[in-house]
Design an enzyme around this catalytic site. Structure first.
Site, PDB file in Angstrom:
ATOM      1  CE  LYS A 117      19.739 106.129   5.332  1.00 46.92           C
ATOM      2  NZ  LYS A 117      20.841 105.686   5.591  1.00 46.92           N
ATOM      3  CD  GLN A 131      23.009 104.756   2.720  1.00 45.60           C
ATOM      4  OE1 GLN A 131      22.926 105.735   3.187  1.00 45.60           O
ATOM      5  NE2 GLN A 131      22.857 103.927   2.495  1.00 45.60           N
ATOM      6  CG  ASP A 161      24.508 106.182   9.812  1.00 45.37           C
ATOM      7  OD1 ASP A 161      24.159 105.796   9.927  1.00 45.37           O
ATOM      8  OD2 ASP A 161      25.582 106.301   8.470  1.00 45.37           O
TER       9      ASP A 161
END
Ligand code: GUN
Length: 303
Positions: free
Chosen positions: A60, A104, A127
């Site tokens: 990412k 995460q 997200d």
């Protein structure tokens, strides 16, 4: 009598499609720069040393560099307290230099992921996991959409795969993939309009239901779960699985396995995503797109 040669299988190239999207994002970043605007800035919080999470987060951050975003990686040890993590989330929420951030998953067992996700400001939740974004998605309102589900929809669209009126069977009901992708694919949109069946661990006659699918999305996290007997010839197969399986022949010591038994299913499918190189790169491309949207105030106008 002439026998007809089987139609060639389409290997859906998620890596290339994600590259195409990144080129488009890089152009938007250049346009922002030319207009005197700040480049988008994504932050990622990584707690602990899970091998898969480390790889995802590294990819990412690399993808941010590739499109000209600024990125910040915040790393913490496994023993980080929930309170300290929540304080860090509050800090990022208040930081005007950060357009969006992710925490995460999975988190260590002593931290409640729902509590952390709810603490993220919805306008920075790139997200798309916050209940505000989930709810807006269900209601069909503009929202930051979860990256893997929207990546699957975008992959089908760019591949020119017909979805309208098609029966799509989703296997797996996670909040990250199965549940949201089932909602997106059923929407009354040109990119969706599927009839969706959501299957899970308690589903009866799973193989028969899968055999009735035009499109199968396998998102259960069980390597090689979907076998040939579960797939109708000509079906489109989307593999979301990325389980690490020990493989001494690889330098890393492991191989990435999808939820689809590729060797068995690929000859039957009209189109199929590989692992790696299918859905995975699309998740990252859509995360970047969400960050660009967060920076531009497209979904939640900036104050
Ligand atoms: N863990 C597995 N997939 C994801 C994702 O898309 N976002 C975050 N934050 N964690 C994950």
């Amino acid at each position: 009598m002439q026998t007809q040669a089987p139609a060639p299988i389409t290997l859906i190239d998620g890596k290339q499609t994600a590259e195409d999207i990144k080129v488009e994002i890089a152009a938007a970043v250049a346009a922002r720069r030319a207009a005197g605007l700040r480049v988008p800035h994504l932050a990622a919080i990584l707690v602990g040393h899970d091998g898969g999470s480390e790889t995802y987060v590294r990819n990412k951050v690399l993808a941010c560099e590739r499109v000209g975003f600024q990125s910040t990686l915040l790393r913490y040890e496994d023993d980080l307290s929930e309170a300290t993590l929540l304080a860090k989330v509050a800090e990022l929420n208040a930081d005007p230099e950060i357009d969006g951030f992710i925490v995460q998953l999975p988190l260590p067992a002593h931290i409640n992921p729902d509590k952390v996700i709810e603490a993220i400001a919805p306008e920075k939740d790139v997200d798309g996991f916050h209940p505000m974004n989930m709810g807006r998605m269900v209601a069909g309102l503009p929202a930051l959409l979860p990256a893997t589900p929207s990546g699957i929809v975008e992959l089908l669209r760019r591949q020119g795969i017909k979805t309208s009126g098609q029966h799509c069977v989703v296997i797996g009901r996670s909040n990250i993939v199965g549940s949201p992708v089932s909602i997106l694919l059923a929407k009354n949109l040109d990119t969706a309009n599927c009839t969706v069946t959501l299957c899970h661990s308690r589903t009866q006659n799973l193989a028969a239901i899968c055999r009735s699918a035009d499109i199968i999305v396998a998102a259960i996290g069980r390597p090689e779960f979907l076998t040939a007997d579960m797939v109708r010839p000509g079906a489109v197969v989307i593999d979301v699985g990325t389980t690490r399986v020990a493989d001494p022949s690889k330098k890393s010591g492991y191989a990435l396995k999808g939820d689809v038994h590729f060797a068995e299913v690929a000859p039957l499918a009209s189109a199929i995503t590989p692992v790696p190189g299918g859905v995975g790169p699309m998740t990252i491309a859509m995360l970047l797109l969400n960050t660009l949207r967060a920076a531009s105030g497209e979904i939640y106008p900036k104050a």
